[in-house]
Scaffold this active site. Structure first.
Site, short mmCIF file in Angstrom:
data_model
loop_
_atom_site.label_atom_id
_atom_site.label_comp_id
_atom_site.label_asym_id
_atom_site.label_seq_id
_atom_site.Cartn_x
_atom_site.Cartn_y
_atom_site.Cartn_z
N ASP A 1 -2.45 -5.62 14.00
CA ASP A 1 -2.34 -5.13 12.63
C ASP A 1 -1.37 -6.09 11.95
O ASP A 1 -0.34 -6.45 12.52
CB ASP A 1 -1.84 -3.70 12.57
N SER A 2 -1.76 -6.53 10.78
CA SER A 2 -0.96 -7.56 10.12
C SER A 2 -1.01 -7.33 8.63
O SER A 2 -1.82 -6.55 8.14
CB SER A 2 -1.52 -8.94 10.49
N ARG B 1 0.82 -14.81 13.13
CA ARG B 1 -0.14 -14.57 14.23
C ARG B 1 0.10 -15.58 15.35
O ARG B 1 0.04 -15.23 16.53
CB ARG B 1 -1.56 -14.68 13.67
P1 ITT Z 1 -9.28 -5.59 11.57
O1 ITT Z 1 -8.51 -4.31 11.39
O2 ITT Z 1 -10.71 -5.37 11.92
O3 ITT Z 1 -8.59 -6.55 12.49
P2 ITT Z 1 -8.45 -6.10 8.82
O4 ITT Z 1 -8.70 -7.22 7.85
O5 ITT Z 1 -8.66 -4.68 8.33
O6 ITT Z 1 -9.32 -6.37 10.14
P3 ITT Z 1 -5.65 -5.51 9.06
O7 ITT Z 1 -5.84 -4.05 8.96
O8 ITT Z 1 -4.67 -6.04 10.07
O9 ITT Z 1 -7.01 -6.27 9.39
O10 ITT Z 1 -5.28 -6.03 7.61
C1 ITT Z 1 -4.72 -7.24 7.48
C2 ITT Z 1 -4.77 -7.66 6.02
O11 ITT Z 1 -3.53 -8.33 5.74
C3 ITT Z 1 -5.87 -8.69 5.83
O12 ITT Z 1 -7.07 -8.10 5.40
C4 ITT Z 1 -5.24 -9.63 4.83
O13 ITT Z 1 -5.42 -9.12 3.52
C5 ITT Z 1 -3.76 -9.59 5.16
N1 ITT Z 1 -3.43 -10.63 6.15
C6 ITT Z 1 -3.12 -10.46 7.48
N2 ITT Z 1 -2.94 -11.63 8.09
C7 ITT Z 1 -3.15 -12.58 7.16
C8 ITT Z 1 -3.14 -13.98 7.18
O14 ITT Z 1 -2.95 -14.65 8.29
N3 ITT Z 1 -3.39 -14.62 6.03
C9 ITT Z 1 -3.64 -13.96 4.90
N4 ITT Z 1 -3.69 -12.64 4.79
C10 ITT Z 1 -3.45 -11.93 5.91
#
Ligand code: ITT
Length: 200
Positions: A70-71, A183
């Site tokens: 989660d990011s 990450r």
């Molecule tokens: P999964 O849960 O299926 O992995 P998700 O896109 O919903 O996919 P998250 O719930 O972790 O993943 O949401 C992370 C959001 O945060 C992501 O959609 C981006 O908007 C932002 N984000 C995370 N890491 C990023 C990165 O390396 N670069 C840019 N934006 C990022």
């Protein structure tokens, strides 16, 4: 070891495929290897809570050791928002473009020195019995630019200027991102931990 990279986010998946490419004995699987789609509700209020929930539920559903992250982005001028809501900042299912526009809108008039922010990533790995085997995190400090720039990456990369650079993460491209990102830092900790795990 077979490791399911449990994400529906193509951008994340590409990054893990590169970040974990050189780990001996690790065979990466994608969500395409699941016989049916599994949706996990991200309803926890911390990155760690959501990463644990995703990894544990998807490990149980797939019968594989499972990596989930989660990011998101924490913007200081917004009191840490969007945080765990980063993917749906501009609404459920919002595009990256819409999220970026909303961020620029909320930061309108905020001077450069107050546009500080960080990306945060928590990775959880769970074994097929749903036991957590690793929980690691990483952050990348930077600031939010004035307009989207660059074509690489995903999410907020076109607006995020990492500390020590003048270009956005989306301009810097995957090689640099995979050396400095939240990450990449979390994945490096994970690799160290996986190397220490006893092999069956
Ligand atoms: P999964 O849960 O299926 O992995 P998700 O896109 O919903 O996919 P998250 O719930 O972790 O993943 O949401 C992370 C959001 O945060 C992501 O959609 C981006 O908007 C932002 N984000 C995370 N890491 C990023 C990165 O390396 N670069 C840019 N934006 C990022």
């Amino acid at each position: 070891m077979r490791l399911l990279v449990a994400t529906m986010n193509e951008g994340k998946l590409r990054e893990y495929q590169r970040l974990l490419a050189d780990v001996t004995g690790l065979e990466l699987e994608t969500m395409a290897s699941l016989s049916e789609r599994v949706d996990v509700e991200e309803d926890q209020d911390t990155f760690a809570g959501n990463a644990q929930k995703k990894a544990i539920e998807l490990a149980a559903a797939s019968g594989l050791t499972c990596l989930a992250d989660d990011s998101g982005l924490e913007v200081d001028a917004l009191g840490g928002r969007p945080g765990v809501f980063s993917a749906r900042y501009a609404g459920e299912g919002a595009s990256d473009e819409k999220n970026n526009l909303k961020l620029l809108e909320e930061l309108r008039g905020v001077p450069d020195q107050l546009r500080t922010a960080r990306f945060r990533c928590v990775i959880c790995v769970a074994d097929p019995d749903g036991r957590e085997v690793a929980l690691v995190d990483g952050t990348c400090e930077g600031r939010i630019g004035r307009e989207p720039k660059g074509e690489h990456g995903f999410g907020y990369d076109p607006l995020f200027i990492p500390d020590g650079f003048t270009q956005t993460m989306a301009e810097l491209g995957p090689e640099t991102k995979n050396q400095i990102s939240h990450r990449a830092k979390a994945a490096a900790k994970l690799v160290t931990l996986l190397r220490e795990l006893p092999t069956p």
